[in-house]
Design an enzyme around this catalytic site. Structure first.
Site, PDB file in Angstrom:
ATOM      1  N   GLY A 167       0.750  -1.247   0.000  1.00  0.00           N
ATOM      2  CA  GLY A 167       0.000   0.000   0.000  1.00  0.00           C
ATOM      3  C   GLY A 167       0.777   1.291   0.000  1.00  0.00           C
TER       4      GLY A 167
ATOM      5  N   CYS B 298     -12.027   2.770 -29.219  1.00  0.00           N
ATOM      6  CA  CYS B 298     -13.311   3.454 -29.457  1.00  0.00           C
ATOM      7  C   CYS B 298     -14.079   3.657 -28.166  1.00  0.00           C
ATOM      8  CB  CYS B 298     -14.130   2.662 -30.469  1.00  0.00           C
ATOM      9  SG  CYS B 298     -13.345   2.750 -32.065  1.00  0.00           S
TER      10      CYS B 298
HETATM   11  C1  LIG Z   1      -3.673  -8.099  -0.181  1.00  0.00           C
HETATM   12  C2  LIG Z   1      -2.819  -7.147  -0.936  1.00  0.00           C
HETATM   13  N1  LIG Z   1      -1.513  -7.069  -0.626  1.00  0.00           N
HETATM   14  C3  LIG Z   1      -0.692  -6.226  -1.297  1.00  0.00           C
HETATM   15  C4  LIG Z   1      -1.148  -5.411  -2.321  1.00  0.00           C
HETATM   16  C5  LIG Z   1      -0.190  -4.519  -3.016  1.00  0.00           C
HETATM   17  O1  LIG Z   1      -0.509  -3.190  -2.868  1.00  0.00           O
HETATM   18  P1  LIG Z   1       0.470  -2.048  -3.377  1.00  0.00           P
HETATM   19  O2  LIG Z   1       0.755  -2.312  -4.810  1.00  0.00           O
HETATM   20  O3  LIG Z   1      -0.286  -0.800  -3.162  1.00  0.00           O
HETATM   21  O4  LIG Z   1       1.701  -2.128  -2.541  1.00  0.00           O
HETATM   22  C6  LIG Z   1      -2.511  -5.453  -2.656  1.00  0.00           C
HETATM   23  C7  LIG Z   1      -3.020  -4.591  -3.724  1.00  0.00           C
HETATM   24  O5  LIG Z   1      -4.156  -4.523  -4.064  1.00  0.00           O
HETATM   25  C8  LIG Z   1      -3.359  -6.357  -1.956  1.00  0.00           C
HETATM   26  O6  LIG Z   1      -4.666  -6.443  -2.261  1.00  0.00           O
END
Ligand SMILES: Cc1ncc(COP(=O)(O)O)c(C=O)c1O
Length: 413
Positions: free
Chosen positions: A239, A342
């Site tokens: 995240g 399109c």
């Molecule tokens: C369970 C889980 N872990 C990790 C990630 C990776 O997130 P990020 O690319 O924001 O680090 C996601 C992304 O959707 C996720 O759903």
């Protein structure tokens, strides 16, 4: 995008001119910097070095086999969400014992294969999943390692489509429900609870919700330990955000300190699942200009890449910087940069200040390494783009451009 720079008026990825790649491979093509990926992983590893932490790269961010193998070479595991991702990760050399299986719905065949290869943990999100896992594990005579994914109901200032930690989303378990599942798991001899975790969203630019989530996980884990559960880890998901435009994401060091400080009192290992952070700024989507045109309201640059290649702008209103490969000194005007699909929404960028462009000029979309190629489709019967990995002075094709035959190979006439 540290590893993309202008030299002698032309953008290079590491030491290779993007023009050289366009001439050799054609456009649209994804171009990735190996040094960028390696340097992000090194930064992560050193930031978390003071605490027992396992990095499980989120395969969904970019699942190209060569990129995966470069990532797994750094002693990094995988966070996967499907059988396809599991097989890809295994093919690319991941250790099965370093694989976490996330996702809100998993089929029996997916559970079976993951149990057979011996993954590290199933990140479980419902009673049905616990029951299915117990049944499949019993059939195979295996013990399934479980981590309970909690929905901490924490609001994250990000695009609502990538916020996953609120009760209004499908993800995770409410703590009270998770507590009941602990009991259910304890009663099943083919299941073993090893951890708890959460993933509150993506492109997070503020550490306070991460801190809150980590503290909540730590106190929930402590509660379970007090109840006699032998937990091993807390999984804080991925995240952390990156810079697309002018955002100021927290440093990897500050991110690590925040998570470590919250988890340390539990003495449990820490798992993180970064995706975007590892590959987002390692990649660009290289395109050729096909045409320019004007309406009484707007000027358009039409390029050969489109929303099927990079859907983030159309899907999330996401911003990607757009730049010319050859620097031009002339006057600039405002253009919408669009693809040939399109759909009115096939827009890469609105009102971008660009010099006068003509057919054949090269442009590139910045920060396209994450959720770019992995979300690509064949919409409008368009072959998916080639992918290229640059390493210093060299580059290699790591995914050939799809042929037309590839597009209908599996269709029955
Ligand atoms: C369970 C889980 N872990 C990790 C990630 C990776 O997130 P990020 O690319 O924001 O680090 C996601 C992304 O959707 C996720 O759903």
């Amino acid at each position: 995008m540290e590893h993309f720079s202008v030299r002698h008026g032309e953008t290079h990825c590491e030491n290779v001119a993007l023009r050289t790649i366009a001439e050799a491979v054609g456009t649209p093509s994804y171009v990735y910097s190996k040094a960028s990926i390696k340097s992000q992983l090194q930064k992560l590893k050193s930031a978390f070095a003071s605490y027992p932490t396992h990095i499980c790269y989120a395969v969904k961010a970019n699942s190209n086999l060569t990129l995966l193998s470069e990532i797994f070479e750094e002693d990094v595991g995988a966070d996967i969400v499907s059988l396809g991702e599991l097989e890809r990760a295994l093919k690319a050399g991941v250790k099965p014992s370093a694989v976490a299986f996330s996702g809100v719905g998993k089929r029996d065949d997916e559970l079976r294969r993951a149990l057979e290869v011996g993954i590290f943990s199933f990140n479980v999100e419902s009673l049905a999943e616990v029951e299915n896992l117990a049944r499949v594990a019993k059939e195979l005579g295996k013990i399934a390692p479980i981590s309970l994914r909690i929905n901490p109901n924490i609001d994250v200032k990000t695009n609502p489509k990538i916020a996953t930690g609120l009760f209004s989303t499908k993800f995770g378990l409410v703590e009270a429900e998770a507590l009941e599942l602990v009991q259910t798991i304890a009663e099943q001899k083919h299941l073993r609870l090893k951890g708890v975790g959460c993933h509150i969203g993506s492109q997070i630019l503020d550490l306070s919700p991460m801190k809150e989530a980590a503290e909540r996980m730590a106190s929930f884990a402590a509660k379970l330990v007090a109840l006699g559960q032998k937990l091993e880890f807390i999984d804080m998901g991925g995240g952390l955000g990156i810079r697309y435009k002018n955002e100021e994401p927290p440093s990897i060091k500050a991110y690590a300190e925040t998570l470590i400080n919250a988890i340390k009192p539990t003495g449990l290992n820490l798992i993180i699942e970064p995706g975007r952070l590892v590959v987002g700024n390692a990649g660009a989507l290289l395109c050729s200009v096909l045409a320019t045109k004007k309406t009484p309201k707007k000027s358009f640059v039409i390029v050969d890449g489109a929303m099927n290649d990079l859907v983030r702008p159309a899907m999330y209103d996401a911003y990607h910087g757009i730049a010319c490969v050859a620097k031009k000194n002339g006057p600039e005007a405002l253009y919408d940069v669009v693809g040939p699909v399109c759909e009115t929404g096939d827009i890469f960028g609105e009102n971008r200040s660009l010099p006068e462009l003509k057919s054949g000029d090269l442009i590139y979309l910045e920060s396209a390494g994450a959720y770019g190629s992995s979300m690509a489709s064949n919409y409008n019967t368009r072959p998916r783009a080639a992918e290229v990995l640059v390493d210093g002075d060299h580059f290699k094709i790591v995914k050939r451009r799809e042929s037309l035959d590839d597009l209908w190979r599996d269709e029955i006439l």
